[in-house]
Design an enzyme around this catalytic site. Structure first.
Site, PDB file in Angstrom:
ATOM      1  N   ASP A 103       0.831  -1.203   0.000  1.00 14.99           N
ATOM      2  CA  ASP A 103       0.000   0.000   0.000  1.00 14.99           C
ATOM      3  C   ASP A 103       0.863   1.250   0.000  1.00 14.99           C
ATOM      4  OD1 ASP A 103       0.933  -0.458   2.591  1.00 14.99           O
ATOM      5  OD2 ASP A 103      -1.045  -0.865   3.418  1.00 14.99           O
ATOM      6  N   ASN A 169      -7.986  -2.095  13.697  1.00  9.42           N
ATOM      7  CA  ASN A 169      -9.398  -2.258  13.310  1.00  9.42           C
ATOM      8  C   ASN A 169      -9.597  -3.462  12.391  1.00  9.42           C
ATOM      9  OD1 ASN A 169      -8.196  -1.374  10.986  1.00  9.42           O
ATOM     10  ND2 ASN A 169      -9.604   0.349  10.619  1.00  9.42           N
ATOM     11  N   HIS A 171      -7.850  -4.097   9.672  1.00 17.05           N
ATOM     12  CA  HIS A 171      -7.520  -3.905   8.251  1.00 17.05           C
ATOM     13  C   HIS A 171      -6.299  -4.738   7.869  1.00 17.05           C
ATOM     14  CE1 HIS A 171      -4.812  -0.063   8.888  1.00 17.05           C
ATOM     15  NE2 HIS A 171      -4.107  -1.156   9.024  1.00 17.05           N
ATOM     16  N   GLU A 176      -9.697  -1.324   4.616  1.00 13.38           N
ATOM     17  CA  GLU A 176     -10.355  -0.952   5.859  1.00 13.38           C
ATOM     18  C   GLU A 176     -11.661  -1.735   6.001  1.00 13.38           C
ATOM     19  OE1 GLU A 176      -8.647   0.656   7.850  1.00 13.38           O
ATOM     20  OE2 GLU A 176      -7.797   2.536   7.115  1.00 13.38           O
TER      21      GLU A 176
END
Ligand code: PGA
Length: 275
Positions: A103, A169, A171, A176
């Site tokens: 990413d 979270n 991800h 996400e």
């Protein structure tokens, strides 16, 4: 052949001996607990450095077996010990290897002259890629042609190995919550908790910090022949437990849970997981 070697197996407990004899002596009394949850191999190492060394051993084994492998690398704090180990192993031959990363941040439209954060291209160069040979593919160079980046990764029946961290979270890369298992390489809005985790209060409040990123999609990640997920520190225990709990079906709220569908997933932690 440089492989993780099980020197003692007794039900769920194995002692792993380093095959290279370089770096941290994992075999020196460091017990690793392996469990099998829905076919996932869960390995608990003694600490974050031991997780990094084990991950580096997986990379070394792949390079021995397939010098022209395609490998997708993560960024973040978790893989730092793996990179430190890999860049101190001069015996590894990277010349034919194809190197990708997961990413990259997208700078805000009002881009400051000097970015107040490190790009993932800079991170990959600093941590490993400037030390090694191989063909290096930076996602930021493909920002107008995500399909071309994916095509490079999928060439030669790749990717052979995708290495991942996990976000607080759930991800995976910057997939996400809400990301589907069919998602492809794309632009994505960063979740507020990701901005907070990566840049703190300053990143939340001040301009100049990214609000968006480009990320490989779950579909390309799940296409890997093998996935290694690294999670270290007690702060990651709850989300890792949630993601791989076999009693909960994979779901959009926790993109890491899609990895349970993969047939060759190794989860390396420095904490216990209870299933
Ligand atoms: P970390 O990030 O390794 O810095 O905790 C992992 C991630 O957000 O994927």
């Amino acid at each position: 052949m440089m492989l993780l070697k099980t020197v003692q197996a007794n039900g769920m407990i194995e002692t792993i001996q380093p095959s290279t004899g370089r770096s941290n002596q994992l075999g020196d009394g460091n017990s690793l607990v392996t469990q099998d949850a829905s076919g996932i191999q869960l390995i608990q190492a003694s600490d974050a450095q031991a997780v990094g060394t084990l991950a580096a051993e997986h990379v070394a084994a792949l390079l021995e077996e397939k010098p022209d492998a395609s490998i997708v690398f993560p960024t973040g704090k978790t893989p730092l010990p793996m990179y430190k180990t890999l860049r101190h192993w001069p015996h590894l031959d990277w010349r034919q290897t194809r190197l990708f990363h997961l990413d990259e941040y997208v700078p805000p439209p009002q881009r400051p002259k000097v970015l107040p954060y490190e790009t993932y291209e800079q991170y990959m160069r600093r941590e490993l890629w400037d030390y090694i040979a191989g063909s290096k593919y930076f996602l930021g160079h493909y920002i107008h042609d995500f399909a071309a980046y994916e095509q490079e990764i999928l060439k030669n029946d790749g990717p052979d190995l995708v290495i991942l961290g996990i976000g607080n979270n759930g991800h995976i890369a910057f997939n996400e919550p809400g990301s589907s298992p069919d998602s492809l390489c794309r632009l994505i809005d960063l979740a507020p908790e990701t901005i907070q985790a990566n840049f703190g209060a300053e990143g939340m409040q001040r301009s100049g910090y990214p609000r968006q990123a480009v990320t490989l999609g779950m579909k390309t990640i799940l296409a890997a022949k093998k996935i290694l997920l690294l999670a270290t520190g007690s702060g990651k225990q709850g989300i890792t437990q949630q993601a791989f709990d076999p009693s909960t079906p994979p779901n959009l709220n926790c993109p890491a849970s899609w990895l349970k569908q993969h047939s060759n997933l190794v989860v390396l932690t420095d904490f216990a997981l209870c299933f």
